[in-house]
Design an enzyme around this catalytic site. Structure first.
Site, short mmCIF file in Angstrom:
data_model
loop_
_atom_site.label_atom_id
_atom_site.label_comp_id
_atom_site.label_asym_id
_atom_site.label_seq_id
_atom_site.Cartn_x
_atom_site.Cartn_y
_atom_site.Cartn_z
N HIS A 279 0.82 -1.21 0.00
CA HIS A 279 0.00 0.00 0.00
C HIS A 279 0.85 1.26 0.00
O HIS A 279 2.07 1.21 0.20
CB HIS A 279 -0.94 -0.01 1.22
CG HIS A 279 -0.22 -0.08 2.54
ND1 HIS A 279 0.26 1.04 3.18
CD2 HIS A 279 0.09 -1.14 3.34
CE1 HIS A 279 0.83 0.68 4.33
NE2 HIS A 279 0.76 -0.64 4.43
N CYS B 141 2.23 -3.23 6.72
CA CYS B 141 2.74 -4.33 5.89
C CYS B 141 3.90 -3.83 5.03
O CYS B 141 4.96 -3.52 5.54
CB CYS B 141 1.60 -4.88 5.05
SG CYS B 141 0.30 -5.71 6.01
#
Length: 206
Positions: free
Chosen positions: A162, A178
Site C-alpha cells: 500500500h 505491511c
C-alpha cells in the site's frame, strides 16, 4: 575526411547527452498528480534516496512477467518485466510485513482505500477503537493512495502492499503496517499489476 577538434567535442557531448537521457526521469516520476481524487503534490527529489527511487533495473530471475517480488531485508519491491528486467521500488516494511513469507496472489486492488485497525490495535489503544467502523480513504489514511490485497487459496491474508502518508518511512523497518510505498510509486505499480498476479515475499534467512 578529417574531424575537427570542435566537431569531435560536439559529437562526444551529444553522445553523453543521449546516454544521460536514457536514465529514469525522476522529476517526471514524482511530479504532481492533480487528476487524483485527492491531488498529490510533487515530491521533492532530494528527499528521496536515489537507491529508493523507482527505476528499471537488471533482475535475473525465473519469475513470469507480471510477478511482484518483495525483498523485505533489502527494502525493495520488484515488478518483473521479463528479459531479466524489473521495475524496482523502495519500500518500508512494517511488523506485519516481517511476519509474512512465501507465495500469494493479488486478490483485489483499491484506490484510496479505507482502513480498519486490527483487533489487537483496537484493544491496545482507545484512538483505534474509535476507528472500529473504518477510516475513509484520503490523505491522512495510513494505506495511502492505493492498496493491493494479497490472498491465498481464496482467503485474504490481511497482508497489503500500500501507499503511505509517511514518505520518510520508505527504506526503513516500522513498528506497524505491511509493505508501504511512496504514493507515486504505488500508483505506478497499481496500474501495472493485474488481479491474480503472483506475489513472492522474501524474508531474511535465519
Amino acid at each position: 575526411m578529417s574531424l575537427s577538434r570542435r566537431g569531435f567535442v560536439l559529437g562526444v557531448s551529444a553522445l553523453l547527452a543521449g546516454c544521460a537521457s536514457s536514465g529514469p526521469d525522476h522529476r517526471a516520476n514524482y511530479a504532481a498528480i492533480p487528476a487524483e481524487k485527492f491531488p498529490l503534490p510533487a515530491m521533492p527529489i532530494d528527499k528521496i534516496d536515489p537507491e529508493l527511487r523507482r527505476q528499471q533495473v537488471s533482475y535475473a530471475s525465473s519469475y513470469s512477467p507480471g510477478t511482484i517480488v518483495v525483498d523485505t531485508p533489502a527494502r525493495r519491491l520488484y515488478y518483473i518485466l521479463g528479459d531479466n528486467q524489473a521495475m524496482r521500488y523502495g519500500v518500508g516494511v512494517g511488523r506485519e510485513g516481517l511476519a509474512f513469507a512465501g507465495g500469494a496472489y493479488v486478490g483485489r486492488k483499491a484506490e484510496w482505500p479505507s482502513w480498519t485497525p486490527t483487533e489487537n490495535m483496537q484493544r491496545r489503544e482507545e484512538r483505534y477503537r474509535k476507528l472500529a467502523g473504518g477510516m475513509p480513504g484520503g490523505p491522512n489514511n495510513p494505506l495511502g493512495a492505493r492498496a493491493i490485497y494479497l490472498y491465498r487459496s481464496g482467503n485474504d491474508t490481511h497482508f497489503r502492499i500500500h501507499g503511505t502518508n509517511q514518505p520518510q518511512s520508505i527504506g526503513l523497518a516500522m513498528s506497524s503496517g505491511c509493505i508501504r510505498m511512496l504514493n507515486h510509486d504505488v500508483i505506478d505499480l497499481y496500474e501495472r499489476v493485474e488481479p491474480g498476479a503472483q506475489v513472492v515475499v522474501i524474508q531474511a534467512t535465519a
